[in-house]
Design an enzyme around this catalytic site. Structure first.
Site, short mmCIF file in Angstrom:
data_model
loop_
_atom_site.label_atom_id
_atom_site.label_comp_id
_atom_site.label_asym_id
_atom_site.label_seq_id
_atom_site.Cartn_x
_atom_site.Cartn_y
_atom_site.Cartn_z
N ARG A 56 41.94 41.06 47.51
CA ARG A 56 41.03 42.22 47.54
C ARG A 56 41.38 43.19 46.41
O ARG A 56 40.68 43.30 45.42
CB ARG A 56 41.08 42.91 48.91
CG ARG A 56 39.93 43.87 49.17
CD ARG A 56 40.05 45.21 48.49
NE ARG A 56 41.23 45.95 48.91
CZ ARG A 56 41.65 47.06 48.32
NH1 ARG A 56 41.00 47.56 47.28
NH2 ARG A 56 42.74 47.67 48.73
N ASP A 57 42.53 43.85 46.54
CA ASP A 57 42.89 44.87 45.55
C ASP A 57 43.10 44.24 44.17
O ASP A 57 42.75 44.83 43.14
CB ASP A 57 44.18 45.59 46.01
CG ASP A 57 44.24 47.02 45.54
OD1 ASP A 57 43.41 47.40 44.70
OD2 ASP A 57 45.13 47.76 45.99
N HIS B 293 51.30 51.03 51.15
CA HIS B 293 50.55 50.30 50.12
C HIS B 293 50.91 50.94 48.78
O HIS B 293 50.44 52.03 48.45
CB HIS B 293 49.05 50.44 50.44
CG HIS B 293 48.12 49.85 49.43
ND1 HIS B 293 47.38 48.71 49.68
CD2 HIS B 293 47.77 50.24 48.18
CE1 HIS B 293 46.62 48.43 48.63
NE2 HIS B 293 46.83 49.35 47.70
N HIS C 209 51.50 50.84 44.54
CA HIS C 209 51.21 50.25 43.22
C HIS C 209 52.42 50.48 42.33
O HIS C 209 53.10 51.49 42.44
CB HIS C 209 49.95 50.87 42.62
CG HIS C 209 48.69 50.32 43.21
ND1 HIS C 209 47.81 49.53 42.52
CD2 HIS C 209 48.18 50.43 44.47
CE1 HIS C 209 46.79 49.17 43.31
NE2 HIS C 209 47.00 49.72 44.49
N CYS D 258 44.98 49.34 37.29
CA CYS D 258 44.09 50.48 37.44
C CYS D 258 43.08 50.48 36.31
O CYS D 258 43.44 50.37 35.14
CB CYS D 258 44.92 51.75 37.41
SG CYS D 258 43.92 53.23 37.33
N ASN E 63 49.38 46.29 41.96
CA ASN E 63 50.09 46.44 43.24
C ASN E 63 51.52 45.93 43.07
O ASN E 63 51.81 45.16 42.16
CB ASN E 63 49.42 45.56 44.31
CG ASN E 63 48.07 46.09 44.74
OD1 ASN E 63 47.09 45.92 44.03
ND2 ASN E 63 48.02 46.72 45.88
#
Ligand code: ZN
Length: 307
Positions: free
Chosen positions: A12-13, A208, A210, A241, A250
């Site tokens: 997802r991310d 979570h 990064h 990003c 991440n």
């Protein structure tokens, strides 16, 4: 028994920031191989409008596949009620709702005030609770930009705590506290997670992080000090990003598992299988930068996973 839960969010991310459509078959193989490696929960996709994120045009198919994988908790991100309805229809086990703690970030993302998103969250919980028990997913509440924001900079701790409390009052089954843009450091992580823990009591809290500025694993250690025992991570540290081209994403799943297992903390994840999968996905995502060090350096001689 698992000491620390490692959840995959690369599907997802990670994929969210990949500029080309990744074939559905690759996404399915990724989920299957992670489940085989012992990862117990995967955030498999995002239920956002396809025109905003064409990467997840195949979300339904990927979810349907993931639901066939035994023992896997299938989670999906949804920023609103509409996305949640789609996720629930497909039968996901967990919906990860997300809002931004910083007002301008939330407006930029979902064109709503943070307070409006909290109200939306309450409607989502209401919807979930109206379902029969077997079809009712867990509803997690993600606090994006909880440790800093690219628009507002510093995000006051008091505001993060207040919104966390509001989400719990609205019925969150779990909180996910996110350093969305990699601004955190171990001192603020330790303080913030301890504060939220004491505010919300026994509700599960996941971190979570990064690794945008290289402090991802240091922040994990600080969160462990605050008794956090669940972390999101991304295979190959995918998830850069869009505002910081070339920046790392991440925290890297393989490196996180390596650190925890070396420290004697059981994750239930087979590191060698994960490293093999990384190579396969990297091949499929040609050109995308992969981060992390353990896959490049190899396991140390005599490495023992947690007993
Ligand atoms: Zn993220």
């Amino acid at each position: 028994m698992i000491d620390v839960h490692v959840h995959e969010t690369g599907t997802r991310d990670g994929l969210q920031s990949v500029p080309f459509f990744v074939p559905t078959d690759v996404k399915k193989r990724w989920c299957s191989a992670e489940a085989r490696a012992g990862v117990a929960e995967i955030e498999v996709c995002s239920f956002v409008p396809v025109k905003l994120l064409p990467q997840f045009a195949d979300a339904a198919e990927v979810v349907e596949h993931a639901l066939t994988l035994e023992g896997l908790t299938v989670a999906a991100l949804a920023p609103n009620l509409k996305g949640t309805e789609r996720a629930i229809e497909l039968g996901v086990h967990k919906v990860n709702f997300v809002l931004s703690v910083s007002e301008s970030h939330n407006r930029a993302n979902v064109r709503r005030s943070t307070a409006e998103s909290v109200s939306e969250f309450a409607r989502i919980v209401e919807l979930a609770r109206s379902l029969p028990e077997g079809r009712r997913p867990k509803i997690a509440a993600g606090l994006s930009t909880a440790l800093g924001c690219t628009i507002e900079g510093d995000v006051p701790e008091a505001r993060v705590r207040e919104i966390a409390m509001q989400l719990v009052a609205a019925g969150a089954d779990e909180l996910i506290v996110c350093d969305t843009v990699g601004y955190a450091n171990p001192t603020v992580v330790r303080r913030l997670f301890r504060a939220i823990r004491s505010d919300v009591g026994a509700i599960p809290i996941k971190a979570h992080f990064h690794d945008t500025r290289g402090l991802g694993l240091a922040n994990v250690l600080a969160a462990l000090d605050a008794d956090i025992r669940a972390f999101d991570a991304s295979l190959g540290g995918l998830g850069g990003c869009p505002y910081a081209p070339g920046a790392s994403g991440n925290i890297c799943t393989e490196d996180l598992v390596f650190m925890l297992e070396s420290m004697g903390l059981k994750t239930g994840v087979d590191l060698e299988k994960l490293i093999a999968l990384r190579a396969e996905i990297q091949e499929a995502l040609k050109g995308e930068p992969f981060h992390g060090t353990i896959a490049k350096a190899g396991l140390p001689k005599g490495f023992l996973k947690a007993a």
